[in-house]
Design an enzyme around this catalytic site. Sequence first.
Site, PDB file in Angstrom:
ATOM      1  N   ASP A  57      11.272  -1.675   9.706  1.00  0.00           N
ATOM      2  CA  ASP A  57      10.521  -2.885   9.357  1.00  0.00           C
ATOM      3  C   ASP A  57      11.229  -4.130   9.873  1.00  0.00           C
ATOM      4  OD1 ASP A  57       8.154  -2.337   8.007  1.00  0.00           O
ATOM      5  OD2 ASP A  57       9.185  -1.985   6.101  1.00  0.00           O
ATOM      6  N   GLU A 106       3.938  -6.530   9.479  1.00  0.00           N
ATOM      7  CA  GLU A 106       2.780  -6.620   8.587  1.00  0.00           C
ATOM      8  C   GLU A 106       1.877  -7.767   9.008  1.00  0.00           C
ATOM      9  OE1 GLU A 106       3.959  -6.945   4.487  1.00  0.00           O
ATOM     10  OE2 GLU A 106       5.216  -5.147   4.574  1.00  0.00           O
ATOM     11  N   GLU A 130      -2.188   0.746   4.357  1.00  0.00           N
ATOM     12  CA  GLU A 130      -1.750   0.922   2.966  1.00  0.00           C
ATOM     13  C   GLU A 130      -2.844   0.506   1.983  1.00  0.00           C
ATOM     14  OE1 GLU A 130       2.156  -0.607   2.142  1.00  0.00           O
ATOM     15  OE2 GLU A 130       1.944  -0.301  -0.022  1.00  0.00           O
TER      16      GLU A 130
HETATM   17  O1  KIV Z   1       8.561  -0.694   3.338  1.00  0.00           O
HETATM   18  C1  KIV Z   1       8.057   0.434   3.254  1.00  0.00           C
HETATM   19  O2  KIV Z   1       8.637   1.386   2.735  1.00  0.00           O
HETATM   20  C2  KIV Z   1       6.718   0.603   3.786  1.00  0.00           C
HETATM   21  C3  KIV Z   1       5.976   1.846   3.387  1.00  0.00           C
HETATM   22  C4  KIV Z   1       5.379   1.633   2.051  1.00  0.00           C
HETATM   23  C5  KIV Z   1       4.963   2.235   4.376  1.00  0.00           C
HETATM   24  O3  KIV Z   1       6.221  -0.232   4.476  1.00  0.00           O
END
Ligand code: KIV
Length: 263
Positions: A83, A113, A180
């Site tokens: 991320d 995101e 999600e």
């Molecule tokens: O941060 C995370 O673990 C996620 C998952 C919920 C897909 O984005």
Amino acid sequence: MQTTILDLFQWKASNHKFAALTAYDFSFARLFYNEGIQVLLVGDSLGMTLQGYESTLFVRIKDIAYHTSAVRRGAPKALLLADLPFMSYSTPLKAFKNAEIVMRAGANLVKLEGGEWLCHTIKMLTERSVPVCGHLGLTPQSINILGKYKVQGRNKDSAEKLISDAIALESAGAKLIVLECVPFNLAKIITTTLTIPVIGIGCGNVTDGQILVMHDLLGITGNLIPRFAKNFLKNSNDIRSAIRCYIDEVQSGKYPSLEHTFQ
Ligand code: KIV
């Protein structure tokens, strides 16, 4: 053999459903990979699961880089998503700088995101050899806009917006989408409309793959257990068999069942 994005395209084409998991450290990454999880995510969920914050907004790029390098050492052959945390890709320039940090830490793709507003950034990252995974539907970094963690795309306008965002991300060059908490039918439309693989969480068994936060799978999440989560450790003897059970149930379509799905 190294798992690559091409494998995920092939799995989508052959309707082979795949299971993915979050991982944040060397030991769990190694265990998950050895039991058959080929796609791992260093999610900013670590802000809640590891650091104890109430949201993901406190996670820094250095946190993601630290955990990404540990996970990479545990699972050298996994396809590893990382991320980009809150505010670390608010401009294309920030996205480049921070994507470089997590790619050098061992990620294969960065996950961002958001919808159409990200297209410019996705195009520029992709042109510079940084593959992007989009994240649509419930986007936890937007908790202060959303007000609470809830199912997205329930009305006609928001459903249409999600479909057009998904198409826009794919056209901009995204190689993968995490979707999600959207209703089953909408998840199905998005999954079949896109040519890139869609990994669902809280979307029913219609997406190409599934992902869970490892703490949800192990039943150690605490108070806020999402409806789509399943504790696979409950009926297993140990963590290894819980992982294998998760993979089997995803592949057979048994998980997520109706009780884990939003209509
Ligand atoms: O941060 C995370 O673990 C996620 C998952 C919920 C897909 O984005």
